[in-house]
Design a protein around this motif. Structure first.
Motif, short mmCIF file in Angstrom:
data_model
loop_
_atom_site.label_atom_id
_atom_site.label_comp_id
_atom_site.label_asym_id
_atom_site.label_seq_id
_atom_site.Cartn_x
_atom_site.Cartn_y
_atom_site.Cartn_z
N ILE A 51 0.71 -1.12 -0.06
CA ILE A 51 -0.12 -0.01 0.13
C ILE A 51 0.88 1.17 -0.17
O ILE A 51 1.83 1.36 1.03
CB ILE A 51 -1.05 -0.08 1.06
CG1 ILE A 51 -1.90 -1.15 1.26
CG2 ILE A 51 -1.79 1.31 1.19
CD1 ILE A 51 -2.50 -1.48 2.46
N ASP A 52 0.96 1.95 -0.84
CA ASP A 52 1.62 3.40 -1.13
C ASP A 52 2.99 2.97 -1.06
O ASP A 52 3.78 3.84 -0.25
CB ASP A 52 1.05 4.35 -0.13
CG ASP A 52 -0.37 4.89 -0.40
OD1 ASP A 52 -0.68 4.71 -1.78
OD2 ASP A 52 -0.93 5.16 0.43
N GLU A 54 4.49 1.04 0.84
CA GLU A 54 4.82 0.17 2.29
C GLU A 54 4.46 -1.36 1.97
O GLU A 54 3.36 -1.50 1.36
CB GLU A 54 4.04 0.73 3.50
CG GLU A 54 4.49 2.29 3.57
CD GLU A 54 5.97 2.46 4.11
OE1 GLU A 54 6.44 1.18 4.75
OE2 GLU A 54 6.15 3.84 4.42
#
Length: 109
Positions: A51-52, A54
């Motif tokens: 996610i993003d 990460e």
């Protein structure tokens, strides 16, 4: 049955450790299954998520009692439990444990 899920945010550069964890658990499924038996776990699943930028591990459990799962697993009865907790400590970011709020679980039975 109760259920729980969450995300474990990974430390940067721990992809090799995650693969070591996955392959070790996969090669010792009988021992992992014995742990689930002791904990009265019906299902335990793990997923990799990004996610993003990460990286996370997403986990899901369905068991008779989620509280009991963690109480029993912390007794480290099986060597695979010791391996699991040691490696999780190595790969989990400081702010790494994010519990999900349970909303619904739909078993077939």
């Amino acid at each position: 049955m109760e259920y729980a899920s969450g995300l474990i945010k990974l430390k940067a550069g721990t992809e090799d450790k995650v693969e070591e964890w996955r392959s070790t658990i996969a090669s010792r499924l009988d021992e992992a299954a014995a742990t689930l038996q002791d904990e009265e776990v019906q299902i335990e699943s793990w997923f990799k998520v990004e996610i993003d930028g990460e990286k996370y591990l997403l986990w899901y459990l369905r068991a008779k009692s989620i509280r009991r799962v963690f109480e029993i697993s912390m007794q480290l009865k099986h060597p695979i439990d010791k391996f699991h907790y040691k490696l999780m400590a190595e790969i989990t970011s400081e702010d790494g444990n994010i519990l999900a709020e349970p909303l619904i679980d739909i078993p077939r039975e």
